[in-house]
Design an enzyme around this catalytic site. Structure first.
Site, PDB file in Angstrom:
ATOM      1  N   ASP A  53      88.751  -3.066 -48.212  1.00 34.53           N
ATOM      2  CA  ASP A  53      88.724  -1.620 -48.408  1.00 34.53           C
ATOM      3  C   ASP A  53      87.735  -0.960 -47.457  1.00 34.53           C
ATOM      4  OD1 ASP A  53      90.533  -1.936 -50.487  1.00 34.53           O
ATOM      5  OD2 ASP A  53      88.968  -2.048 -52.015  1.00 34.53           O
ATOM      6  N   TYR A 110      84.809 -14.264 -51.278  1.00 38.02           N
ATOM      7  CA  TYR A 110      84.112 -12.991 -51.138  1.00 38.02           C
ATOM      8  C   TYR A 110      82.696 -13.135 -51.675  1.00 38.02           C
ATOM      9  CZ  TYR A 110      88.458 -10.494 -50.103  1.00 38.02           C
ATOM     10  OH  TYR A 110      89.616 -10.064 -49.522  1.00 38.02           O
TER      11      TYR A 110
END
Length: 241
Positions: A53, A110
């Protein structure tokens, strides 16, 4: 037509995320594709292992593309001269023509970075989320409840009700290094905002703002509003090393 796999690092602070947008050219995918077009005189389509994002960073992102003519020996040097300084190509290799980054990379990783304490590093302020001191052991106990295959709809912002929201988390490791807290997620895939929502939920439980039993209720009801806040993107990193 050859299929190439590249590893990429980027500081996502100035960009609208990975994916090319119809109304905005300022994305990582678009900028790299345009740089390859300049070098190879050929339009390509980059397929990333996962989208990031706006504001999210990559220590190591992987992507593949197909191209007819490319000078592999000079590619990295030449493309890094074209790219802005906050986007770097680290490696390139030929892969099987059927290789597809999104489907063939089975483990995705992540890292969400936080910091508590009075002493703050001025140079890291844009890359860590400042928090009040949490109970780290309690956070680790929360993480254990999330490991495995589950329906993570309640931990995502996914709007498509027809899309499967079942994912497998292989591990969630939480480290505390003198107030710098990393939550490292490894799984077979992640839903929209899933990492940031889970990180927010773990944090809020660790700060006694939610009860640990809420995890079971979220899995049972799939209600997003029961989970914690979606933490900001600037402290999130993809790392597929």
């Amino acid at each position: 037509m050859k299929n190439y796999l590249i590893s990429i690092s980027y500081d996502g602070s100035a960009y609208k995320g990975w994916q090319r947008l119809a109304d905005n050219d300022n994305t990582i995918q678009n900028i790299i594709e345009q740089a390859i077009l300049t070098l190879a005189k050929e339009k390509v389509h980059l397929i990333a292992s996962g989208r990031t994002d706006a504001g999210v960073h990559a220590i190591c992102q992987l992507a593949n593309f197909k191209c007819k003519y490319l000078d592999e020996d000079t590619f990295i040097q030449n493309i890094n001269e074209i790219l802005p300084k906050d986007i770097r190509i680290n490696s390139i290799e030929q892969v099987n023509k059927d290789f597809h980054c999104r489907y063939d990379i089975k483990r995705k990783r992540y890292i969400y970075r936080m910091h508590y304490g009075e002493v703050r590093d001025v140079f890291l302020r844009k890359y860590v989320y400042e928090i009040e001191k949490p109970d780290i052991e309690l956070m680790r106990n929360v993480a254990k409840k999330l490991i495995g295959e589950h329906d993570f709809r309640g931990f995502s912002s996914e709007k498509n009700m027809d899309k499967s929201t079942i994912r497998t988390l292989y591990s969630i490791d939480i480290t505390d290094n003198n107030g710098y807290v990393d939550i490292c997620f490894e799984g077979n895939g992640f839903l929209y905002n899933m990492v940031r929502i889970i990180a927010g939920t773990i944090l809020m439980i660790g700060q006694s703002k939610l009860n640990i039993d809420i995890i079971d209720e979220i899995f049972a009801t799939k209600r997003r509003e029961l989970a914690g806040e979606t933490l900001p993107g600037y402290a999130l990193f993809v790392d597929l090393k």
